[in-house]
Write an enzyme that holds these catalytic residues in place. Structure first.
Site, PDB file in Angstrom:
ATOM      1  N   SER A   1     -31.355  -8.176 -24.145  1.00 16.68           N
ATOM      2  CA  SER A   1     -30.205  -8.863 -23.568  1.00 16.68           C
ATOM      3  C   SER A   1     -30.183  -8.594 -22.075  1.00 16.68           C
ATOM      4  O   SER A   1     -30.715  -7.573 -21.605  1.00 16.68           O
ATOM      5  CB  SER A   1     -28.905  -8.350 -24.207  1.00 16.68           C
ATOM      6  OG  SER A   1     -27.766  -8.803 -23.488  1.00 16.68           O
TER       7      SER A   1
ATOM      8  N   TYR B   1     -23.345  -2.128 -28.210  1.00 14.41           N
ATOM      9  CA  TYR B   1     -24.355  -3.190 -28.133  1.00 14.41           C
ATOM     10  C   TYR B   1     -25.258  -2.973 -26.927  1.00 14.41           C
ATOM     11  O   TYR B   1     -26.491  -3.043 -27.029  1.00 14.41           O
ATOM     12  CB  TYR B   1     -23.662  -4.546 -28.045  1.00 14.41           C
ATOM     13  CG  TYR B   1     -24.600  -5.723 -27.991  1.00 14.41           C
ATOM     14  CD1 TYR B   1     -25.155  -6.256 -29.145  1.00 14.41           C
ATOM     15  CD2 TYR B   1     -24.934  -6.316 -26.761  1.00 14.41           C
ATOM     16  CE1 TYR B   1     -26.015  -7.335 -29.100  1.00 14.41           C
ATOM     17  CE2 TYR B   1     -25.794  -7.392 -26.701  1.00 14.41           C
ATOM     18  CZ  TYR B   1     -26.328  -7.903 -27.871  1.00 14.41           C
ATOM     19  OH  TYR B   1     -27.191  -8.972 -27.814  1.00 14.41           O
TER      20      TYR B   1
END
Length: 212
Positions: free
Chosen positions: A106, A119
């Site tokens: 990400s 996350y």
């Protein structure tokens, strides 16, 4: 539905003369990962590409308690499961004339946001592992690619993340291009801009993203 879309894709591949099948798997435990590997091996016998894309948020916001059970699930799914899959499948991939491992991290692996510490931590860990793995496999025919998408319109982000989101189709197309060219990284969509800002001032990128 997602199941119908997958079934249609399998049907299209088979009608074109290819071989495909689908299965549902829960990658929140080592046993489930091992069982999935066995099923794939039983069907195909060999593998040329592994794409680690499964993930969950495991987020908690300011002032909220940290759900330790959810945190453990997110850490295993986002970080441990890709490592387990690579551990199971790498020996076979090394036997292929050419193969690829694609780890989807990400943009938040570069600079985290306050609303998603779990996350972000797992994606940063996977990014670090990917970089080391790429170096370790540099003299082999296994290409290690990291895909860094922005916020993508998926079931995970709907109702959780506001603002503009990239379509899953557009994101996938950029990742496929990176696979086709054996690029070490696929900075997808707005992550290209984040990488540019980070290259000039990591502190500025971090200040921007922490409030994102």
């Amino acid at each position: 539905s997602r199941e119908q879309a997958v079934a249609e894709l399998v049907k299209r591949i088979r009608s074109a003369g290819g071989d495909a099948f689908s299965l549902q798997a829960d990658f929140r435990s080592s046993q489930a990962v091992a069982e999935t590997v066995e099923k794939v091996a039983a069907h195909f016998g060999r593998l040329d590409i592994l794409i680690n894309n499964a993930g969950m948020s495991g987020n908690f916001g300011p002032g909220e308690p940290l759900d330790l059970a959810l945190t453990d699930q997110a850490i295993f799914l986002n970080l441990n499961a890709p490592l387990h899959l690579i551990g199971h499948l790498l020996p076979g991939l090394l036997q292929r004339p050419e193969a690829s491992i694609v780890n989807v991290t990400s943009g938040l692996a570069i600079a985290p946001r306050a609303g998603g510490p779990v996350y972000c931590a797992t994606k940063a860990g996977l990014r670090s592992f990917t970089q080391s793995l790429r170096h370790n496999l540099r003299d082999t025919k296994v290409h290690v690619i990291e895909a860094l998408p922005p916020v993508v319109d998926t079931a995970m982000t709907r109702g959780r993340v506001s603002g503009k989101k990239m379509s899953a189709k557009e994101c996938a197309a950029e990742i496929v291009d990176a696979i086709a060219t054996n690029a070490p990284e696929a900075n997808v969509g707005m992550v290209k801009l984040l990488r540019l800002v980070y290259s000039m001032s990591p502190a500025l990128a971090q200040r921007i993203m922490i409030r994102f």
